[in-house]
Write a protein that holds these residues in place. Sequence first.
Motif, PDB file in Angstrom:
ATOM      1  N   TYR A   1       0.515  -1.509  -0.154  1.00 27.95           N
ATOM      2  CA  TYR A   1       0.188   0.039  -0.021  1.00 27.95           C
ATOM      3  C   TYR A   1       0.876   1.381  -0.229  1.00 27.95           C
ATOM      4  CZ  TYR A   1      -4.013  -2.328   1.319  1.00 27.95           C
ATOM      5  OH  TYR A   1      -6.099  -3.104   1.354  1.00 27.95           O
TER       6      TYR A   1
ATOM      7  N   GLY B   1      -2.692  11.052   3.091  1.00 28.34           N
ATOM      8  CA  GLY B   1      -3.462  10.476   4.395  1.00 28.34           C
ATOM      9  C   GLY B   1      -3.856   8.668   3.572  1.00 28.34           C
ATOM     10  N   GLU B   2      -4.987   8.652   2.972  1.00 25.09           N
ATOM     11  CA  GLU B   2      -5.138   8.011   2.112  1.00 25.09           C
ATOM     12  C   GLU B   2      -4.132   6.446   1.315  1.00 25.09           C
ATOM     13  OE1 GLU B   2      -8.349   8.675  -0.659  1.00 25.09           O
ATOM     14  OE2 GLU B   2      -8.672   6.721  -1.114  1.00 25.09           O
ATOM     15  N   LEU B   3      -5.087   5.264   2.572  1.00 27.57           N
ATOM     16  CA  LEU B   3      -3.623   3.993   2.200  1.00 27.57           C
ATOM     17  C   LEU B   3      -4.734   3.606   0.321  1.00 27.57           C
ATOM     18  CD1 LEU B   3      -4.094   2.164   5.063  1.00 27.57           C
ATOM     19  CD2 LEU B   3      -1.981   2.704   3.456  1.00 27.57           C
TER      20      LEU B   3
ATOM     21  N   LEU C   1      -5.191  -7.794   8.291  1.00 36.05           N
ATOM     22  CA  LEU C   1      -4.051  -7.062   8.132  1.00 36.05           C
ATOM     23  C   LEU C   1      -3.290  -6.826   8.910  1.00 36.05           C
ATOM     24  CD1 LEU C   1      -5.155  -5.172   4.838  1.00 36.05           C
ATOM     25  CD2 LEU C   1      -3.880  -7.066   4.903  1.00 36.05           C
TER      26      LEU C   1
ATOM     27  N   PHE D   1       0.580  -5.132   9.168  1.00 35.45           N
ATOM     28  CA  PHE D   1       1.523  -3.985   8.324  1.00 35.45           C
ATOM     29  C   PHE D   1       2.865  -4.006   9.066  1.00 35.45           C
ATOM     30  CE2 PHE D   1      -1.367  -1.886   5.732  1.00 35.45           C
ATOM     31  CZ  PHE D   1      -1.970  -1.896   6.158  1.00 35.45           C
TER      32      PHE D   1
ATOM     33  N   TYR E   1     -13.751  -2.634   8.262  1.00 35.35           N
ATOM     34  CA  TYR E   1     -12.610  -2.821   9.081  1.00 35.35           C
ATOM     35  C   TYR E   1     -12.755  -1.072   9.529  1.00 35.35           C
ATOM     36  CZ  TYR E   1     -11.548  -6.092   6.426  1.00 35.35           C
ATOM     37  OH  TYR E   1     -11.459  -8.139   5.366  1.00 35.35           O
TER      38      TYR E   1
ATOM     39  N   TYR F   1      -9.318   1.175  11.446  1.00 35.14           N
ATOM     40  CA  TYR F   1      -8.484   1.138  12.212  1.00 35.14           C
ATOM     41  C   TYR F   1      -8.122   2.670  12.212  1.00 35.14           C
ATOM     42  CZ  TYR F   1      -7.033  -2.505   8.719  1.00 35.14           C
ATOM     43  OH  TYR F   1      -7.181  -4.056   7.850  1.00 35.14           O
TER      44      TYR F   1
ATOM     45  N   PRO G   1      -0.770   1.288  10.097  1.00 32.41           N
ATOM     46  CA  PRO G   1      -2.731   1.199  10.601  1.00 32.41           C
ATOM     47  C   PRO G   1      -2.564   0.207  11.446  1.00 32.41           C
ATOM     48  CG  PRO G   1      -2.424   1.732   8.634  1.00 32.41           C
ATOM     49  CD  PRO G   1      -1.070   1.171   8.993  1.00 32.41           C
TER      50      PRO G   1
ATOM     51  N   LEU H   1      -5.665   8.864  13.106  1.00 32.89           N
ATOM     52  CA  LEU H   1      -6.474   9.122  11.630  1.00 32.89           C
ATOM     53  C   LEU H   1      -6.518   8.170  12.495  1.00 32.89           C
ATOM     54  CD1 LEU H   1      -6.619  10.173   9.442  1.00 32.89           C
ATOM     55  CD2 LEU H   1      -5.160   9.218   7.987  1.00 32.89           C
TER      56      LEU H   1
ATOM     57  N   LEU I   1      -9.210   5.161  10.572  1.00 32.09           N
ATOM     58  CA  LEU I   1      -9.214   4.717   8.559  1.00 32.09           C
ATOM     59  C   LEU I   1     -10.718   3.496   8.419  1.00 32.09           C
ATOM     60  CD1 LEU I   1      -5.515   4.574   7.662  1.00 32.09           C
ATOM     61  CD2 LEU I   1      -6.827   6.088   6.480  1.00 32.09           C
TER      62      LEU I   1
ATOM     63  N   GLN J   1      -8.161  -5.188   1.105  1.00 28.83           N
ATOM     64  CA  GLN J   1      -9.265  -3.939   1.599  1.00 28.83           C
ATOM     65  C   GLN J   1      -8.734  -1.900   1.003  1.00 28.83           C
ATOM     66  OE1 GLN J   1      -8.343  -3.874   6.030  1.00 28.83           O
ATOM     67  NE2 GLN J   1      -8.046  -6.182   5.858  1.00 28.83           N
ATOM     68  N   PHE J   2      -9.825  -1.824   0.570  1.00 30.71           N
ATOM     69  CA  PHE J   2      -9.851  -0.252  -0.558  1.00 30.71           C
ATOM     70  C   PHE J   2     -10.580   0.220   0.966  1.00 30.71           C
ATOM     71  CE2 PHE J   2      -9.554  -1.112  -5.134  1.00 30.71           C
ATOM     72  CZ  PHE J   2     -10.060  -2.233  -4.578  1.00 30.71           C
ATOM     73  N   PHE J   3      -9.396   1.261   1.047  1.00 36.28           N
ATOM     74  CA  PHE J   3      -9.550   2.518   2.215  1.00 36.28           C
ATOM     75  C   PHE J   3     -10.270   3.332   1.807  1.00 36.28           C
ATOM     76  CE2 PHE J   3      -6.980   0.734   6.136  1.00 36.28           C
ATOM     77  CZ  PHE J   3      -6.350  -0.479   5.233  1.00 36.28           C
ATOM     78  N   GLY J   4     -10.624   4.195   3.421  1.00 35.09           N
ATOM     79  CA  GLY J   4     -11.280   5.725   2.805  1.00 35.09           C
ATOM     80  C   GLY J   4     -10.045   6.049   3.135  1.00 35.09           C
ATOM     81  N   PRO J   5     -10.514   7.675   3.012  1.00 33.22           N
ATOM     82  CA  PRO J   5      -9.597   9.171   3.096  1.00 33.22           C
ATOM     83  C   PRO J   5      -8.799   9.148   4.610  1.00 33.22           C
ATOM     84  CG  PRO J   5     -10.786  10.234   1.983  1.00 33.22           C
ATOM     85  CD  PRO J   5     -11.767   8.461   2.429  1.00 33.22           C
TER      86      PRO J   5
ATOM     87  N   ARG K   1      -9.365  12.560  10.743  1.00 35.85           N
ATOM     88  CA  ARG K   1      -8.241  13.358  11.743  1.00 35.85           C
ATOM     89  C   ARG K   1      -8.889  13.577  12.784  1.00 35.85           C
ATOM     90  NH1 ARG K   1      -3.110  12.916   9.851  1.00 35.85           N
ATOM     91  NH2 ARG K   1      -3.071  13.049   7.550  1.00 35.85           N
TER      92      ARG K   1
END
Lengths: 117, 114
Positions: free
Chosen positions: A37, A43-45, A105, A107, B33, B35, B43, B88, B90, B103-107, B110
């Motif tokens: 990733y 900040g977005e992964l 996951l 990391f 999920y 995080y 994360p 943050l 997530l 996994q697709f993450f959002g922005p 904060r």
Amino acid sequence: AQKVTQAQTEISVVEKEDVTLDCVYETRDTTYYLFWYKQPPSGELVFLIRRNSFDEQNEISGRYSWNFQKSTSSFNFTITASQVVDSAVYFCALGFGTGAGSYQLTFGKGTKLSVIP
Amino acid sequence: DTEVTQTPKHLVMGMTNKKSLKCEQHMGHRAMYWYKQKAKKPPELMFVYSYEKLSINESVPSRFSPECPNSSLLNLHLHALQPEDSALYLCASSQTGGRNNEQFFGPGTRLTVL
């Protein structure tokens, strides 16, 4: 126990150079998944690549390529002809099923890549 | 549509406040999920929902309360937080089963706790 080690904390390269990010993992599971990733300053992964434990074929996707070797538990990631926009923190992650259809996951600590113009 | 959205983007709250973080996806994913990510750290998994049921709670304090009202929405209710909870947050989603399980993450949101 699952563990991911990214030994490189920070890397700096000059634009257009190739750069390889190292990742070593530990797991006792026979079925697992490996991911890279990218996390820019926003900040977005961002998902980059996935490799399943039962598929060691290495591939190239555009400027990205990866080298998965089960014998050494390594999953290295290479960016060819780096660009300033590649500057970000890169995370290697180890995924395994939870038994309920989802995936957990773990990391690594991340490698901060700075591409200098 | 491969987007996960999160609201709000930024949140400042006092230790006595009650607030909620929201996450939404329309990819048909049945795993979602939460995080938590502290500065310069990776994360850390907090909660996992699979088919709208809580499947993993990584020993998260009860001041964090997750909720999955339907397959597209995931909430995180916050109450009586501490300054060290500033981070943050997530949200992510993924398919259940199969090989395409990234996994697709959002922005992220904060969060600052004063």
